[in-house]
Design a protein around this motif. Structure first.
Motif, PDB file in Angstrom:
ATOM      1  N   ASP A  31      36.047  16.138 -10.482  1.00 32.83           N
ATOM      2  CA  ASP A  31      35.310  15.223 -11.354  1.00 32.83           C
ATOM      3  C   ASP A  31      36.160  14.810 -12.556  1.00 32.83           C
ATOM      4  O   ASP A  31      36.210  13.636 -12.939  1.00 32.83           O
ATOM      5  CB  ASP A  31      34.008  15.878 -11.850  1.00 32.83           C
ATOM      6  CG  ASP A  31      33.023  16.121 -10.700  1.00 32.83           C
ATOM      7  OD1 ASP A  31      33.262  15.593  -9.603  1.00 32.83           O
ATOM      8  OD2 ASP A  31      32.033  16.835 -10.917  1.00 32.83           O
ATOM      9  N   ARG A  35      38.131  11.140 -13.317  1.00 30.93           N
ATOM     10  CA  ARG A  35      37.886  10.306 -14.498  1.00 30.93           C
ATOM     11  C   ARG A  35      39.185   9.928 -15.206  1.00 30.93           C
ATOM     12  O   ARG A  35      39.336   8.816 -15.687  1.00 30.93           O
ATOM     13  CB  ARG A  35      36.952  11.038 -15.468  1.00 30.93           C
ATOM     14  CG  ARG A  35      35.506  10.945 -15.053  1.00 30.93           C
ATOM     15  CD  ARG A  35      34.626  11.893 -15.845  1.00 30.93           C
ATOM     16  NE  ARG A  35      33.226  11.680 -15.509  1.00 30.93           N
ATOM     17  CZ  ARG A  35      32.662  12.057 -14.366  1.00 30.93           C
ATOM     18  NH1 ARG A  35      33.386  12.646 -13.428  1.00 30.93           N
ATOM     19  NH2 ARG A  35      31.386  11.815 -14.130  1.00 30.93           N
ATOM     20  N   PHE A  76      45.998   9.964  -8.983  1.00 32.71           N
ATOM     21  CA  PHE A  76      45.039  10.091  -7.883  1.00 32.71           C
ATOM     22  C   PHE A  76      45.518  11.085  -6.813  1.00 32.71           C
ATOM     23  O   PHE A  76      44.726  11.679  -6.091  1.00 32.71           O
ATOM     24  CB  PHE A  76      44.793   8.704  -7.273  1.00 32.71           C
ATOM     25  CG  PHE A  76      43.741   8.707  -6.230  1.00 32.71           C
ATOM     26  CD1 PHE A  76      42.411   8.862  -6.574  1.00 32.71           C
ATOM     27  CD2 PHE A  76      44.068   8.590  -4.890  1.00 32.71           C
ATOM     28  CE1 PHE A  76      41.425   8.900  -5.600  1.00 32.71           C
ATOM     29  CE2 PHE A  76      43.088   8.618  -3.913  1.00 32.71           C
ATOM     30  CZ  PHE A  76      41.768   8.772  -4.272  1.00 32.71           C
ATOM     31  N   HIS A  79      43.875  14.218  -7.096  1.00 31.71           N
ATOM     32  CA  HIS A  79      42.527  14.197  -6.516  1.00 31.71           C
ATOM     33  C   HIS A  79      42.587  14.588  -5.034  1.00 31.71           C
ATOM     34  O   HIS A  79      41.837  15.429  -4.568  1.00 31.71           O
ATOM     35  CB  HIS A  79      41.951  12.790  -6.683  1.00 31.71           C
ATOM     36  CG  HIS A  79      40.464  12.699  -6.508  1.00 31.71           C
ATOM     37  ND1 HIS A  79      39.578  13.127  -7.461  1.00 31.71           N
ATOM     38  CD2 HIS A  79      39.706  12.231  -5.489  1.00 31.71           C
ATOM     39  CE1 HIS A  79      38.341  12.919  -7.038  1.00 31.71           C
ATOM     40  NE2 HIS A  79      38.390  12.372  -5.835  1.00 31.71           N
ATOM     41  N   PHE A 101      35.370   6.942   1.361  1.00 38.56           N
ATOM     42  CA  PHE A 101      36.463   6.980   0.381  1.00 38.56           C
ATOM     43  C   PHE A 101      37.848   7.068   1.019  1.00 38.56           C
ATOM     44  O   PHE A 101      38.838   6.724   0.376  1.00 38.56           O
ATOM     45  CB  PHE A 101      36.273   8.153  -0.588  1.00 38.56           C
ATOM     46  CG  PHE A 101      35.146   7.929  -1.565  1.00 38.56           C
ATOM     47  CD1 PHE A 101      35.329   7.121  -2.681  1.00 38.56           C
ATOM     48  CD2 PHE A 101      33.908   8.492  -1.370  1.00 38.56           C
ATOM     49  CE1 PHE A 101      34.306   6.894  -3.574  1.00 38.56           C
ATOM     50  CE2 PHE A 101      32.859   8.280  -2.261  1.00 38.56           C
ATOM     51  CZ  PHE A 101      33.057   7.473  -3.367  1.00 38.56           C
ATOM     52  N   ASP A 146      30.805   6.087  -7.430  1.00 37.75           N
ATOM     53  CA  ASP A 146      30.823   7.463  -7.938  1.00 37.75           C
ATOM     54  C   ASP A 146      30.084   7.596  -9.263  1.00 37.75           C
ATOM     55  O   ASP A 146      29.390   8.580  -9.503  1.00 37.75           O
ATOM     56  CB  ASP A 146      32.274   7.924  -8.126  1.00 37.75           C
ATOM     57  CG  ASP A 146      32.719   8.808  -6.981  1.00 37.75           C
ATOM     58  OD1 ASP A 146      31.894   9.588  -6.509  1.00 37.75           O
ATOM     59  OD2 ASP A 146      33.888   8.698  -6.570  1.00 37.75           O
ATOM     60  N   TYR A 162      28.497  10.174 -17.191  1.00 40.96           N
ATOM     61  CA  TYR A 162      28.445   9.021 -16.282  1.00 40.96           C
ATOM     62  C   TYR A 162      28.357   7.662 -16.968  1.00 40.96           C
ATOM     63  O   TYR A 162      29.019   6.708 -16.545  1.00 40.96           O
ATOM     64  CB  TYR A 162      27.293   9.190 -15.272  1.00 40.96           C
ATOM     65  CG  TYR A 162      27.613  10.245 -14.256  1.00 40.96           C
ATOM     66  CD1 TYR A 162      28.321   9.922 -13.097  1.00 40.96           C
ATOM     67  CD2 TYR A 162      27.265  11.578 -14.477  1.00 40.96           C
ATOM     68  CE1 TYR A 162      28.655  10.901 -12.175  1.00 40.96           C
ATOM     69  CE2 TYR A 162      27.604  12.559 -13.558  1.00 40.96           C
ATOM     70  CZ  TYR A 162      28.300  12.220 -12.409  1.00 40.96           C
ATOM     71  OH  TYR A 162      28.646  13.188 -11.503  1.00 40.96           O
TER      72      TYR A 162
HETATM   73  C1  HEM Z   1      39.373  11.059   1.274  1.00 44.69           C
HETATM   74  C2  HEM Z   1      38.929  10.544   0.164  1.00 44.69           C
HETATM   75  C3  HEM Z   1      38.135  11.286  -0.894  1.00 44.69           C
HETATM   76  C4  HEM Z   1      37.446  12.473  -0.834  1.00 44.69           C
HETATM   77  C5  HEM Z   1      37.263  13.392   0.362  1.00 44.69           C
HETATM   78  C6  HEM Z   1      36.875  12.697  -2.149  1.00 44.69           C
HETATM   79  C7  HEM Z   1      36.108  13.802  -2.490  1.00 44.69           C
HETATM   80  C8  HEM Z   1      35.553  14.024  -3.720  1.00 44.69           C
HETATM   81  C9  HEM Z   1      34.750  15.182  -4.062  1.00 44.69           C
HETATM   82  C10 HEM Z   1      34.406  16.325  -3.115  1.00 44.69           C
HETATM   83  C11 HEM Z   1      34.390  15.055  -5.347  1.00 44.69           C
HETATM   84  C12 HEM Z   1      33.581  16.064  -6.181  1.00 44.69           C
HETATM   85  C13 HEM Z   1      32.120  15.725  -6.083  1.00 44.69           C
HETATM   86  C14 HEM Z   1      31.281  16.792  -6.764  1.00 44.69           C
HETATM   87  O1  HEM Z   1      31.281  16.865  -8.003  1.00 44.69           O
HETATM   88  O2  HEM Z   1      30.651  17.571  -6.074  1.00 44.69           O
HETATM   89  C15 HEM Z   1      34.943  13.814  -5.839  1.00 44.69           C
HETATM   90  C16 HEM Z   1      34.756  13.329  -7.110  1.00 44.69           C
HETATM   91  C17 HEM Z   1      35.178  12.083  -7.510  1.00 44.69           C
HETATM   92  N1  HEM Z   1      35.937  11.190  -6.778  1.00 44.69           N
HETATM   93 FE1  HEM Z   1      36.655  11.470  -4.919  1.00 44.69          FE
HETATM   94  N2  HEM Z   1      37.223  11.670  -2.969  1.00 44.69           N
HETATM   95  C18 HEM Z   1      37.981  10.773  -2.254  1.00 44.69           C
HETATM   96  C19 HEM Z   1      38.489   9.594  -2.700  1.00 44.69           C
HETATM   97  C20 HEM Z   1      38.154   9.019  -3.890  1.00 44.69           C
HETATM   98  C21 HEM Z   1      38.474   7.654  -4.266  1.00 44.69           C
HETATM   99  C22 HEM Z   1      39.193   6.647  -3.363  1.00 44.69           C
HETATM  100  C23 HEM Z   1      38.007   7.472  -5.532  1.00 44.69           C
HETATM  101  C24 HEM Z   1      38.055   6.252  -6.423  1.00 44.69           C
HETATM  102  C25 HEM Z   1      38.720   5.158  -6.187  1.00 44.69           C
HETATM  103  C26 HEM Z   1      37.399   8.711  -5.956  1.00 44.69           C
HETATM  104  C27 HEM Z   1      36.823   8.931  -7.185  1.00 44.69           C
HETATM  105  C28 HEM Z   1      36.131  10.056  -7.547  1.00 44.69           C
HETATM  106  C29 HEM Z   1      35.477  10.256  -8.834  1.00 44.69           C
HETATM  107  C30 HEM Z   1      35.436   9.241  -9.968  1.00 44.69           C
HETATM  108  C31 HEM Z   1      34.871  11.512  -8.810  1.00 44.69           C
HETATM  109  C32 HEM Z   1      34.002  12.152  -9.884  1.00 44.69           C
HETATM  110  C33 HEM Z   1      32.544  11.898  -9.438  1.00 44.69           C
HETATM  111  C34 HEM Z   1      31.493  12.586 -10.278  1.00 44.69           C
HETATM  112  O3  HEM Z   1      31.775  13.041 -11.382  1.00 44.69           O
HETATM  113  O4  HEM Z   1      30.330  12.669  -9.805  1.00 44.69           O
HETATM  114  N3  HEM Z   1      37.519   9.627  -4.934  1.00 44.69           N
HETATM  115  N4  HEM Z   1      35.652  13.214  -4.830  1.00 44.69           N
END
Ligand code: HEM
Length: 192
Positions: A31, A35, A76, A79, A101, A146, A162
């Motif tokens: 998370d 950000r 990223f 991430h 995603f 997101d 958020y």
């Molecule tokens: C294979 C691709 C991706 C996977 C498997 C993935 C997985 C995840 C997971 C598991 C979380 C944590 C959610 C939680 O708090 O429980 C997360 C958070 C986040 N992801 Fe990804 N993500 C991917 C790609 C991306 C992409 C492409 C973006 C943006 C362009 C992105 C932006 C974010 C953001 C902004 C958060 C924070 C969301 C929050 O605070 O609720 N992610 N992601």
């Protein structure tokens, strides 16, 4: 790129050290680093529009557009490393997240790769511009998906986590739209 990658790596390491490298700690790191990556993306997405609308003060952002985009891709990467870690410890996110995603993540690295050297010359300036414009807007939509998790409800903490990011994503789009409108008006004006 080094700064963006290093800063997000350090941030992830601190969060995992404090909260543990379990699914909970890793989600927190995802998370937070998501950000921070968004801030680099925001500057790359809106920098040109800010310069068109508000003048020379924002020119450095416009000129550094490619570097800011690459910094976003580097941030990223952390991430995706955390996602791999989640899978490794047996807490893989639901398949729906990968289906939505995953292609966006691929797009981020395709754009980054094409911005190196002469690679995008193969596409020609018009196609490269179209790919960048469509691609950057798809990435913005992914961020919005997101952040738009009922940003006005769920207590103060949820709102702080958020709402500012939802507002920034919408503002970035409106800035680009306004800059586009301005350019269109100037072009028409010059034609008359
Ligand atoms: C294979 C691709 C991706 C996977 C498997 C993935 C997985 C995840 C997971 C598991 C979380 C944590 C959610 C939680 O708090 O429980 C997360 C958070 C986040 N992801 Fe990804 N993500 C991917 C790609 C991306 C992409 C492409 C973006 C943006 C362009 C992105 C932006 C974010 C953001 C902004 C958060 C924070 C969301 C929050 O605070 O609720 N992610 N992601």
């Amino acid at each position: 790129m080094g700064t963006a990658l290093g800063a997000n790596l350090l941030l992830a390491a601190i969060i995992l050290a404090i909260n543990g490298a379990s699914a909970h700690g890793t989600s927190l790191a995802l998370d937070t680093t998501g950000r921070v990556a968004f801030l680099w993306f925001w500057a790359a997405y809106a920098g040109g529009a800010l310069a068109s609308l508000f003048g020379a003060a924002f020119l450095p952002l416009k000129k550094l557009g490619r570097e800011l985009g690459l910094a976003f891709a580097a941030a990223f990467l952390v991430h995706l490393t955390l996602v791999s870690w989640l899978c490794w410890i047996g807490s893989a996110p639901p398949i729906g997240i990968f289906l939505f995603f995953g292609p966006v993540a691929a797009l981020i690295f395709i754009l980054a790769l094409l911005s190196f050297g002469n690679l995008h010359r193969m596409l020609g300036p018009k196609l490269w511009w179209q790919l960048r414009t469509v691609g950057m807007n798809i990435i913005l939509v992914a961020f919005l998906k997101d952040f738009m998790q009922d940003p006005l409800h769920g207590g103060v903490r949820h709102i702080v986590e958020y709402l500012p990011f939802t507002a920034m994503a919408i503002a970035a789009f409106l800035l680009r739209l306004a800059a586009w409108g301005l350019r269109l008006r100037e072009t028409r004006f010059n034609l008359h």
